[in-house]
Design an enzyme around this catalytic site. Sequence first.
Site, PDB file in Angstrom:
ATOM      1  N   ASN A 158     -14.048   3.132   1.221  1.00 50.88           N
ATOM      2  CA  ASN A 158     -13.441   4.398   1.640  1.00 50.88           C
ATOM      3  C   ASN A 158     -13.394   5.447   0.533  1.00 50.88           C
ATOM      4  OD1 ASN A 158     -11.461   2.688   0.423  1.00 50.88           O
ATOM      5  ND2 ASN A 158      -9.832   3.967   1.276  1.00 50.88           N
ATOM      6  N   GLY A 232      -8.376  -3.243  -1.163  1.00 50.77           N
ATOM      7  CA  GLY A 232      -8.830  -3.600   0.177  1.00 50.77           C
ATOM      8  C   GLY A 232      -7.663  -4.008   1.048  1.00 50.77           C
ATOM      9  N   SER A 233      -7.926  -4.875   1.999  1.00 50.45           N
ATOM     10  CA  SER A 233      -6.900  -5.273   2.957  1.00 50.45           C
ATOM     11  C   SER A 233      -5.906  -6.244   2.342  1.00 50.45           C
ATOM     12  CB  SER A 233      -7.550  -5.925   4.183  1.00 50.45           C
ATOM     13  OG  SER A 233      -8.060  -7.205   3.851  1.00 50.45           O
ATOM     14  N   GLU A 254      -4.468  -3.008  -4.935  1.00 47.27           N
ATOM     15  CA  GLU A 254      -3.893  -2.016  -4.034  1.00 47.27           C
ATOM     16  C   GLU A 254      -4.385  -2.360  -2.646  1.00 47.27           C
ATOM     17  OE1 GLU A 254      -4.745   1.715  -1.995  1.00 47.27           O
ATOM     18  OE2 GLU A 254      -4.799   2.415  -4.062  1.00 47.27           O
ATOM     19  N   CYS A 288      -5.951   4.703   1.987  1.00 49.93           N
ATOM     20  CA  CYS A 288      -4.845   3.740   1.916  1.00 49.93           C
ATOM     21  C   CYS A 288      -3.482   4.420   1.922  1.00 49.93           C
ATOM     22  CB  CYS A 288      -4.978   2.883   0.656  1.00 49.93           C
ATOM     23  SG  CYS A 288      -6.468   1.880   0.579  1.00 49.93           S
ATOM     24  N   GLU A 386      -1.719  -1.335  10.598  1.00 49.53           N
ATOM     25  CA  GLU A 386      -2.474  -0.243   9.992  1.00 49.53           C
ATOM     26  C   GLU A 386      -3.716   0.051  10.823  1.00 49.53           C
ATOM     27  OE1 GLU A 386      -4.052   0.937   5.534  1.00 49.53           O
ATOM     28  OE2 GLU A 386      -4.293  -1.138   6.197  1.00 49.53           O
TER      29      GLU A 386
END
EC number: 1.2.1.79
Length: 518
Positions: A158, A232-233, A254, A288, A386
Amino acid sequence: MPVPSSAVFECLLSLAAIKDVDARPTRTIDEVFTGKPLTTIPVGTAEDVEAAFAEAREAQANWAKRPVSERAEVIRRYRDLVIENREFLMDLLQAEAGKARWAAQEEVVDLVANANYYARVSAGLLKPRTVQALLPGIGKTTVGYQPKGVVGVISPWNYPMTLTASDSVPALIAGNAVVLKPDSQTPYCALACAELLYRAGLPRALYAIVPGPGSVVGTAIADNCDYLMFTGSSATGSRLAERAGRRLIGFSAELGGKNAMIVTRGVNLDKVAKAATRACFSNAGQLCISIERIYVEKDIADEFTRKFGDAVRSMKLGTAYDFSVDMGSLISEGQLKTVSGHVDDATAKGAKVIAGGKARPDVGPLFYEPTVLTDVTHEMECADNETFGPLVSIYPVADVEEAVEKANDTEYGLNASVWAGSTPEGEKIAARLRSGTVNVNEGYAFAWGSLSAPMGGMGISGVGRRHGPEGLLKYTESQTIATARVFNLDPPMGVPPTLWQKSLLPIVRTVMKLPGRK
């Protein structure tokens, strides 16, 4: 300038840490706006990662011997090259990641600001410092910092320049090497940043980009590095944390977020509505720290909803390689499916669409309108999960107390935004939120851009921090050197051991009372 040429991609491909590129299976990289193939990327292996680590360890030993000032000068030259090549970098970001140009420019600005900050402060942060010794005048204690060794970075699609290069820069200045796995959808963004670092004077073996699947390349990096940085996730972060824990290496991440905005009475609703479009829909919501929940006091909820809906409906979607577009594309069929699924599920269960609500294949294959919902309840998928796309829900609340309670009612805790009748009121509300960063009178950019302050998440939104001194020192091992300069804790010559032991506690108590001791 439009899409980069095939010659550009061929040049960048030569920088990947894969020896026999032509013999490898490849993955197609598409222009996100159109779905047309741009180029291909070879698929890396665990053996490529191991070879990269072997070369990186040798290069790191020499790099760590260089003064911090020399390492920082390389990063300053890189900063200047980013500025010189900003138009190309934005073109590449748009082509490979599908961003509106202003969102691509955010990344370029971050590359410059991040490099400038760490080049400026690194010498001071890494300088050995004297701290309070056990016995002043008799002992001396200093704290120094040694690099971890070879840092592994696993970065997402992203923000494929910010979250590759800007996480690598502090590790490099600290004296480490870096082996990085870019996301398979955006490898050339990472290679473009690497190319500028090499041109700035960074030894190539010191910074290796290994493209490939996370299950193979990412796992191999986690199994070989001395410290792991991941973005990432939350689910993937948890698995990597477990893997790092088994090896007893440091780990920073993060992760996801379900970020909330609070809007109270007394605000300028026109200003908030305009700012909220950027807070919610930057990079088509694939950020994010973007906002997915808005809690508004009931007295102003209807007016805010109307103004915000109008602002969102006026947003321009498009594929232009210029600043005429407000929002770009989603990056993949998977993201489009998630957003469509969340909206369809919510509307089927009674949610109301205020703006957007449908895909836009007339603009591009992966475009989806910026969407605003009301009447969202907890049985709807988008309420607590999310979305990571252009979808936000508005919730009227009775007062600030309810807003704070609901904003904190989540496993996540990455970012938040507060808009209140006065700045002091907004800051008081912000301090009550369980969130790693909170922006007052702004959506996300002020906290992210405050590079001297730590950035990261609470709850399942992250471990550790990037930015600030923490973002550099996490890539080091602190070392305490304590020297007994006059005598140690053995009895001085001629003093009986029993008398010495009886004297120790009074001596320590006296030392505690000296000026400057706490």
